[in-house]
Write an enzyme that holds these catalytic residues in place. Structure first.
Site, PDB file in Angstrom:
ATOM      1  N   GLY A   1      93.938  34.423 -46.531  1.00  0.00           N
ATOM      2  CA  GLY A   1      93.531  35.787 -46.746  1.00  0.00           C
ATOM      3  C   GLY A   1      92.296  36.313 -46.082  1.00  0.00           C
ATOM      4  O   GLY A   1      91.800  37.350 -46.507  1.00  0.00           O
ATOM      5  N   THR A   2      91.784  35.675 -45.060  1.00  0.00           N
ATOM      6  CA  THR A   2      90.547  36.172 -44.469  1.00  0.00           C
ATOM      7  C   THR A   2      90.424  35.706 -43.030  1.00  0.00           C
ATOM      8  O   THR A   2      90.916  34.650 -42.668  1.00  0.00           O
ATOM      9  CB  THR A   2      89.320  35.668 -45.258  1.00  0.00           C
ATOM     10  N   THR A   3      89.722  36.505 -42.232  1.00  0.00           N
ATOM     11  CA  THR A   3      89.254  36.060 -40.924  1.00  0.00           C
ATOM     12  C   THR A   3      87.799  36.467 -40.780  1.00  0.00           C
ATOM     13  O   THR A   3      87.459  37.641 -40.933  1.00  0.00           O
ATOM     14  CB  THR A   3      90.069  36.683 -39.784  1.00  0.00           C
TER      15      THR A   3
ATOM     16  N   GLY B   1      88.775  30.982 -42.395  1.00  0.00           N
ATOM     17  CA  GLY B   1      89.890  31.738 -42.940  1.00  0.00           C
ATOM     18  C   GLY B   1      91.195  31.480 -42.219  1.00  0.00           C
ATOM     19  O   GLY B   1      91.261  30.771 -41.207  1.00  0.00           O
ATOM     20  N   SER B   2      92.247  32.090 -42.739  1.00  0.00           N
ATOM     21  CA  SER B   2      93.592  31.847 -42.223  1.00  0.00           C
ATOM     22  C   SER B   2      93.789  32.333 -40.799  1.00  0.00           C
ATOM     23  O   SER B   2      94.651  31.849 -40.071  1.00  0.00           O
ATOM     24  CB  SER B   2      94.623  32.516 -43.138  1.00  0.00           C
TER      25      SER B   2
END
Length: 211
Positions: free
Chosen positions: A8-10, A136-137
């Site tokens: 859920g994040t970059t 993050g993903s």
């Protein structure tokens, strides 16, 4: 645990000769559901220090509050800002102390003192300094852009464009990353400065990327 951390994040942080640039996107997800389109993942924790968060929102927000308080207390007691390496060490020690019931987070700490620094910190307190880092993903896509386009000789403007391209690449391929991009520039002269959203939108259009 790894699935939680990577969902859920970059986020990204890069060092330049006299600056650090940090960026995140805003999408907040729970598994396949988009919970929020304007989540805050980029924080100023001291005059010359920024922090990005990935992982469980509640855990990450608590750590941001802890760090802001610790750094303010340090500055009041010693009349100087805490060195960036010490900030990363403090946060790393805090996480390591609870590693058997960990905060489910991946963090970046970036800032400038005698030199620019970016540290990535995992849930067990492992801390690594590098010229750039991503969590993050969406981080595999960010690293693909950075490996081919990053240079320590970049200007600040070029660095801002680079992190925007990197986050945009992640948004195109990672369904858990999306929304607007937040960017902060940290320099000795101006400290931590977060760029206005309209300026980011203008740069995205100029680069021919999708908002």
């Amino acid at each position: 645990m790894n699935q939680t951390l990577e969902t859920g994040t970059t986020t990204v942080g890069i060092t330049l000769k006299d600056a650090v640039i940090m960026a995140t996107e805003r999408r907040v997800t729970m598994e396949n559901f988009i919970m929020h389109k304007n989540g805050k993942k980029l924080f100023q924790i001291d005059t010359y220090t920024g922090m990005t968060i990935a992982g469980l929102v509640g855990d990450a927000q608590v750590l941001v509050r802890y760090m802001k308080a610790e750094l303010e207390l340090y500055r009041l007691q010693r009349r100087v800002n805490m060195p960036i390496e010490a900030v990363a060490t403090l946060l790393s020690n805090m996480l390591n102390q609870v590693k058997y019931m960990p905060y489910m987070v991946q963090l970046l700490v970036g800032g400038i003192d005698t030199a620019p620094h970016v540290f990535s910190i995992d849930a067990a307190g492992g801390s690594v300094e590098d010229i750039y880092a991503s969590t993050g993903s969406g981080s595999p896509f960010v690293y693909g852009v950075l490996e081919s386009q990053y240079s320590e000789k970049m200007t600040v403007d070029e660095g801002v464009d680079l992190v925007i391209r990197a986050i945009s690449a992640a948004k195109q391929r990672d369904s858990a990353s999306g929304g607007m991009i937040d960017v902060a520039v940290i320099t000795r002269k101006d400290g931590y400065v977060q760029l206005p959203t309209d300026q980011i939108e203008s740069r995205i259009r100029k680069l021919g990327l999708i908002l």
